[in-house]
Enzyme design. Structure first.
Site, PDB file in Angstrom:
ATOM      1  N   ASP A  12      55.136  27.025  -3.290  1.00 48.56           N
ATOM      2  CA  ASP A  12      53.946  27.706  -3.128  1.00 48.56           C
ATOM      3  C   ASP A  12      53.303  28.462  -4.327  1.00 48.56           C
ATOM      4  OD1 ASP A  12      53.812  26.026  -0.834  1.00 48.56           O
ATOM      5  OD2 ASP A  12      54.826  27.562   0.313  1.00 48.56           O
ATOM      6  N   HIS A  41      50.815  20.238  -2.329  1.00 51.87           N
ATOM      7  CA  HIS A  41      50.186  21.042  -3.678  1.00 51.87           C
ATOM      8  C   HIS A  41      48.289  21.050  -3.137  1.00 51.87           C
ATOM      9  CE1 HIS A  41      53.311  19.620  -6.744  1.00 51.87           C
ATOM     10  NE2 HIS A  41      53.655  20.455  -5.650  1.00 51.87           N
TER      11      HIS A  41
HETATM   12  P1  GTP Z   1      54.610  23.502  -3.575  1.00 51.45           P
HETATM   13  O1  GTP Z   1      54.896  22.405  -4.155  1.00 51.45           O
HETATM   14  O2  GTP Z   1      54.561  23.409  -2.142  1.00 51.45           O
HETATM   15  O3  GTP Z   1      55.527  24.602  -3.936  1.00 51.45           O
HETATM   16  O4  GTP Z   1      52.983  24.030  -3.828  1.00 51.45           O
HETATM   17  P2  GTP Z   1      51.910  24.639  -4.750  1.00 51.45           P
HETATM   18  O5  GTP Z   1      53.030  25.183  -5.770  1.00 51.45           O
HETATM   19  O6  GTP Z   1      51.314  23.576  -5.525  1.00 51.45           O
HETATM   20  O7  GTP Z   1      51.216  25.799  -4.279  1.00 51.45           O
HETATM   21  P3  GTP Z   1      50.289  25.627  -2.999  1.00 51.45           P
HETATM   22  O8  GTP Z   1      49.163  24.654  -3.305  1.00 51.45           O
HETATM   23  O9  GTP Z   1      51.121  25.062  -1.519  1.00 51.45           O
HETATM   24  O10 GTP Z   1      49.947  27.031  -2.564  1.00 51.45           O
HETATM   25  C1  GTP Z   1      49.194  27.895  -3.364  1.00 51.45           C
HETATM   26  C2  GTP Z   1      48.019  28.365  -2.669  1.00 51.45           C
HETATM   27  O11 GTP Z   1      47.206  29.293  -3.612  1.00 51.45           O
HETATM   28  C3  GTP Z   1      46.784  27.317  -2.495  1.00 51.45           C
HETATM   29  O12 GTP Z   1      45.991  27.727  -1.452  1.00 51.45           O
HETATM   30  C4  GTP Z   1      46.052  27.487  -3.794  1.00 51.45           C
HETATM   31  O13 GTP Z   1      44.548  27.167  -3.584  1.00 51.45           O
HETATM   32  C5  GTP Z   1      46.154  28.866  -4.146  1.00 51.45           C
HETATM   33  N1  GTP Z   1      45.880  29.387  -5.382  1.00 51.45           N
HETATM   34  C6  GTP Z   1      46.394  29.024  -6.473  1.00 51.45           C
HETATM   35  N2  GTP Z   1      46.534  29.458  -7.437  1.00 51.45           N
HETATM   36  C7  GTP Z   1      45.432  30.664  -7.101  1.00 51.45           C
HETATM   37  C8  GTP Z   1      44.937  31.764  -7.887  1.00 51.45           C
HETATM   38  O14 GTP Z   1      45.299  32.158  -8.917  1.00 51.45           O
HETATM   39  N3  GTP Z   1      44.265  32.717  -7.104  1.00 51.45           N
HETATM   40  C9  GTP Z   1      44.014  32.586  -5.439  1.00 51.45           C
HETATM   41  N4  GTP Z   1      43.514  33.428  -5.015  1.00 51.45           N
HETATM   42  N5  GTP Z   1      44.537  31.493  -5.062  1.00 51.45           N
HETATM   43  C10 GTP Z   1      45.356  30.697  -5.712  1.00 51.45           C
HETATM   44 MG    MG Z   2      52.778  24.026  -1.243  1.00 47.68          MG
END
Ligand code: GTP
Ligand code: MG
Length: 336
Positions: A12, A41
């Site tokens: 995440d 994701h």
């Molecule tokens: P996994 O494979 O489950 O580990 O997922 P991931 O690494 O792709 O991350 P995931 O999308 O589950 O969670 C990241 C969250 O943070 C999401 O809700 C994104 O929209 C949010 N996000 C990602 N980058 C940023 C950022 O730079 N700023 C903010 N405010 N939110 C972000």
């Molecule tokens: Mg995730």
């Protein structure tokens, strides 16, 4: 040019957002998804939000072909739902050796007190299907007629694209400390989540790799059980503004401040030559949606420069919001 994207903490970190931005910016001819459906994701593009569990986050670039690695595991209902949602059906190939999770796999995990209780598994059947693969009794994609239109040799596609001089991205899932080999066993997932694991799942050797990018968040969170160094009491995490809630359970995630020493060891094991930091805007609200380094608030710049020195490799991508384009891209500067 081959770039691998991996998570640096407990998942995440925002791999979906970084991978989707890089797909729009770098125009890869192919993006390869490793791992399985136990990772979600999030991609936000043009105001629309997607939560993908098996397709590559690069789908938002319509010119990018999408691939599912031989070492990945799919679930057919999840796959077809995502193909419907994204309209990416004509662009997808699946390696015949990709694993297939069955209802029986899900049932076995749901009935396991160890997985449900001790490990805190997401109970998606991934570990059960993976264990059957090791016992040589599992189902593979090549055994399903409804998947026949997607079948292609994915390692061959990757190598062919690289030989033509085009760009390929490999998207890993989850995070370093959830790795079956390098994480806090048994509070881990059923696969190796590091760059070497992603390469092994994609089916290509290390000589093809140009960039390994480890993605860290500006703070650390962990869902469920297992050790978390520097863990803050829930109240203090709330005060620091670094509170997140689990997407499924709604539970408050455990949180800890960013740790450069930990990040440095993760960078070494993954042989990362670049680091991405997401959620800078959560740590420094004035950084929200900033897209140029020079426009960041002074304290945010100071923090980035300090942790970059401590980690020892360039911070090349900085997330400042949920949208794919809410990012500061310093890659040109780092390589030039
Ligand atoms: P996994 O494979 O489950 O580990 O997922 P991931 O690494 O792709 O991350 P995931 O999308 O589950 O969670 C990241 C969250 O943070 C999401 O809700 C994104 O929209 C949010 N996000 C990602 N980058 C940023 C950022 O730079 N700023 C903010 N405010 N939110 C972000
Ligand atoms: Mg995730």
């Amino acid at each position: 040019m081959l770039d691998i994207l991996v998570g640096g903490f407990y998942g995440d970190e925002g791999k979906g957002k970084i991978a989707s931005y890089m797909a729009l910016r770098d125009n890869p001819s192919l993006s390869v998804r490793t791992g399985s459906i136990n990772a979600g994701h999030t991609i936000v593009f043009n105001g629309k939000k997607y939560g993908l569990r098996i397709l590559p986050s690069a789908f938002i670039n319509e010119k990018t072909a999408l691939a599912i690695a031989p070492g990945a595991l799919i679930r057919r209902d999840v796959l077809f739902r995502e193909l419907e949602e994204t309209g990416a059906r004509a662009r997808l190939v699946i390696d015949p050796h990709a694993g297939v999770i069955t209802d029986e796999d899900v049932g076995e995990e749901t009935n396991s007190a160890h997985l449900r209780g001790t490990v805190g598994s997401t109970l998606q059947g991934v570990g059960s299907a993976e264990s059957k693969r090791i016992l040589r009794t599992s189902k593979l994609a090549q055994g399903y007629p409804e998947l026949s239109e997607f079948m292609a040799d994915v390692p061959d596609k990757i190598i062919g694209a690289l030989e033509e001089g085009s760009t390929v991205h490999v998207e890993a899932t989850q995070g370093h400390f959830l790795s079956l080999f390098h994480g806090s066993y048994p509070y881990v997932t059923s696969r190796n989540t590091t760059s070497s694991g992603a390469l092994s799942e994609a089916g290509i050797g290390p000589g093809y790799v140009d960039n390994v990018i480890v993605i860290f968040k500006s703070f650390i969170t962990r869902v469920g059980a297992g050790p978390l160094g520097g863990e803050l009491p829930a109240e203090e995490a709330k005060r620091c503004g670094i509170v997140e809630y689990g997407t499924v359970t709604g539970r408050q995630r455990r949180a800890a401040p960013f740790d450069s020493k930990v990040a440095r060891s993760v960078v070494r094991i993954n042989s990362a030559n670049q680091v991405a930091i997401t959620k800078l805007d959560v740590k420094f609200p004035e950084a929200r949606k900033v897209r140029e380094y020079s426009k960041l608030p002074v304290d945010a710049k100071r923090w980035i420069e300090q942790i970059e020195a401590e980690i020892g490799v360039p911070i090349t991508l900085i997330g400042t919001g949920e949208e794919a384009m809410d990012i500061i891209d310093l890659r040109d500067k780092a390589s030039g």
